[in-house]
Design a protein around this motif. Structure first.
Motif, PDB file in Angstrom:
ATOM      1  N   ASN A  78       0.814  -1.223   0.000  1.00  0.00           N
ATOM      2  CA  ASN A  78       0.000   0.000   0.000  1.00  0.00           C
ATOM      3  C   ASN A  78       0.845   1.269   0.000  1.00  0.00           C
ATOM      4  N   LYS A  79       2.027   1.216  -0.598  1.00  0.00           N
ATOM      5  CA  LYS A  79       2.889   2.399  -0.575  1.00  0.00           C
ATOM      6  C   LYS A  79       2.273   3.574  -1.313  1.00  0.00           C
ATOM      7  N   ASN A  80       1.530   3.288  -2.385  1.00  0.00           N
ATOM      8  CA  ASN A  80       0.886   4.403  -3.089  1.00  0.00           C
ATOM      9  C   ASN A  80      -0.188   5.047  -2.213  1.00  0.00           C
ATOM     10  N   LEU A  81      -0.930   4.242  -1.454  1.00  0.00           N
ATOM     11  CA  LEU A  81      -1.982   4.785  -0.605  1.00  0.00           C
ATOM     12  C   LEU A  81      -1.402   5.584   0.557  1.00  0.00           C
ATOM     13  N   VAL A  82      -0.326   5.076   1.128  1.00  0.00           N
ATOM     14  CA  VAL A  82       0.320   5.788   2.234  1.00  0.00           C
ATOM     15  C   VAL A  82       0.902   7.112   1.742  1.00  0.00           C
ATOM     16  N   THR A  83       1.414   7.100   0.513  1.00  0.00           N
ATOM     17  CA  THR A  83       1.961   8.336  -0.047  1.00  0.00           C
ATOM     18  C   THR A  83       0.854   9.358  -0.297  1.00  0.00           C
ATOM     19  N   ILE A  84      -0.290   8.901  -0.790  1.00  0.00           N
ATOM     20  CA  ILE A  84      -1.433   9.809  -0.957  1.00  0.00           C
ATOM     21  C   ILE A  84      -1.793  10.446   0.382  1.00  0.00           C
ATOM     22  N   ALA A  85      -1.876   9.612   1.426  1.00  0.00           N
ATOM     23  CA  ALA A  85      -2.237  10.126   2.745  1.00  0.00           C
ATOM     24  C   ALA A  85      -1.196  11.120   3.260  1.00  0.00           C
ATOM     25  N   ALA A  86       0.073  10.828   3.027  1.00  0.00           N
ATOM     26  CA  ALA A  86       1.137  11.716   3.482  1.00  0.00           C
ATOM     27  C   ALA A  86       1.061  13.071   2.781  1.00  0.00           C
ATOM     28  N   GLU A  87       0.829  13.057   1.485  1.00  0.00           N
ATOM     29  CA  GLU A  87       0.749  14.310   0.734  1.00  0.00           C
ATOM     30  C   GLU A  87      -0.502  15.101   1.122  1.00  0.00           C
TER      31      GLU A  87
END
Length: 446
Positions: A78-87
């Protein structure tokens, strides 16, 4: 090559946030006249598929004199999802982010409207399907441009030989390459009889009842074929209906003919089942077939992708779109919109679809008959009906038409598959329905 480390936190719900730094995977070109533009694209599983996106961005950047950076971000872990949340939390990051399914809705307040480019794209490419409208719009605002890259239908992939031998079904005759379907008799009753026959022969259908996307998507399509909804479009609870009861009764019958461990299956399990030659059908995009071409060609040459069986309320198939969305905090929105318009031209879309081996599906109605699906094989024509060229089935997503922020929780909590398992394992119908109603009430409150 620079790469910032990303701390990993298990992603549980749509509102989960992380303070992790951005993941980067560098691609930079060096023109500066029209500013800079950065994008976070999904890291495609098909070898070489990313190169088509890179080449197209490169072509656009050279013409527009823009310095660009593409970060290909994996969905593994889920690295893409975590990155969305971080941004979203930092209100800083990429100008464009390629978001899967539910995530434009989850971040709607932070996205730049793209109505000004969607309207001419629809005139050019044809209308988009209902699932794209459901997931891609909020309060009349387009939250992103539908991306062909990564978008997929999770329909039946059948073994031609096993279905013909044990279920007396010729899937090539039912869904002939180059011609409309002849599938009036391909119903849930026929499907159930075929599942029983293949199970008795030792080649069960590989359909998961776990908590990950593949299992939930199949359950969603079957529930919808009975007209079953847990929450309706207006946000009303609709769990205790005859349609939901019929769906559970159907799954109770089906589960008796599936592998005994399907409650523990994840999204890799059905792929492995097909490639290993253990089953007569799975529900999946062409990823399993593509792996079989490499690892088990004798299996691949017997695979045929086709439409879902029809239920009392119609024929539905799970469609999971990606969107290219522009953050409201982007520093170059004009360039971002120009690039997304370029990536959505017919020639650009066809280049990306070909690079994916036919895996990627455009959302636009005029782009469902590209040559790649007619020609790719073996066997030739195996993917002809994958993009639904005759609108033979309604493309849908599990838990719709509930309001998207409620549906997303139903989806990720796997409420549908949990209901099926509880009922199959002996819990009474009304107790199962009461449990599901309580779950949905909680989702609506949150």
């Amino acid at each position: 090559m620079s790469r910032k480390k990303l701390s990993r936190r298990e992603f549980v719900a749509a509102t989960a946030l992380s303070s992790a730094a951005l993941i980067t995977a560098p691609y930079v070109r060096g023109a500066y006249a029209a500013g800079k533009l950065s994008m976070g694209f999904w890291d495609h599983w098909v070898p070489g598929a990313n190169s088509a996106s890179t080449e197209l961005v490169n072509e656009w950047a050279a013409k527009e004199k823009v310095e660009v950076q593409i970060d290909y971000i994996t969905s593994q872990g889920n690295k893409n999802l975590v990155t969305i949340a971080a941004e979203a939390q930092a209100k800083s990051g990429h100008d464009i982010f390629q978001m899967p399914t539910w995530w434009p809705q989850a971040n709607a307040e932070l996205l730049e409207p793209v109505n000004d480019i969607m309207e001419p794209l629809i005139k050019l490419n044809g209308d988009v399907n209902g699932t794209v409208k459901y997931l891609g719009q909020a309060d009349g605002k387009w939250l992103g441009v539908p991306a062909s890259v990564g978008s997929q239908i999770k329909g039946p992939c059948s073994r031609i030989d096993l279905m013909k031998k044990y279920a007396n079904i010729d899937v090539q005759e039912m869904y002939p390459a180059g011609s409309p379907p002849k599938a009036d008799n391909w119903t849930l009753d026929t499907f159930l009889k075929a599942a029983e026959a293949c199970h008795k022969a030792g080649f069960p259908f590989g359909i998961g009842l776990g908590e990950t996307s593949d299992s939930v998507d199949t359950a969603g399509a079957i529930f919808q074929s009975f007209g079953a909804q847990l929450v309706d479009a207006k946000g009303n609870l609709t769990v205790k209906t005859d349609a939901v009861r019929q769906s559970l009764d159907f799954y109770k019958k089906l589960l008796a003919f599936l592998p005994p461990d399907v409650s523990a299956w994840d999204d890799a399990s059905n792929n492995k089942w097909l490639v290993a030659g253990k089953g007569a059908m799975i529900m999946n995009p062409p990823s399993a077939w593509a792996v079989a071409k490499r690892d088990a060609p004798q299996v691949a040459e017997q695979c045929w992708t086709h439409g879902f069986p029809a239920g009392p309320k119609g024929r539905f198939a799970p469609y999971l779109p990606f969107f290219w969305s522009i953050w409201s905090f982007s520093k170059n929105k004009e360039a971002a919109k120009s690039l997304l318009s370029f990536l959505s031209q017919p020639a650009s879309i066809e280049k990306m679809v070909v690079a994916s081996g036919g895996y990627d599906l455009p959302a636009y109605e005029k782009l469902t008959t590209l040559k790649v699906w007619e020609e790719i094989g073996p066997p030739k024509g195996t993917l002809y009906h994958y993009p639904n060229p005759y609108k033979h089935q309604t493309l849908s997503i599990a838990a719709s038409p509930a309001p998207p922020k409620v549906a997303q929780q139903i989806y990720f909590q796997a409420t549908l598959t949990k209901m099926c398992l509880r009922y199959y394992q002996g819990e009474g119908m009304e107790k199962t329905l009461a449990w599901a109603e309580g779950e949905c009430e909680g989702f609506m409150r949150s």
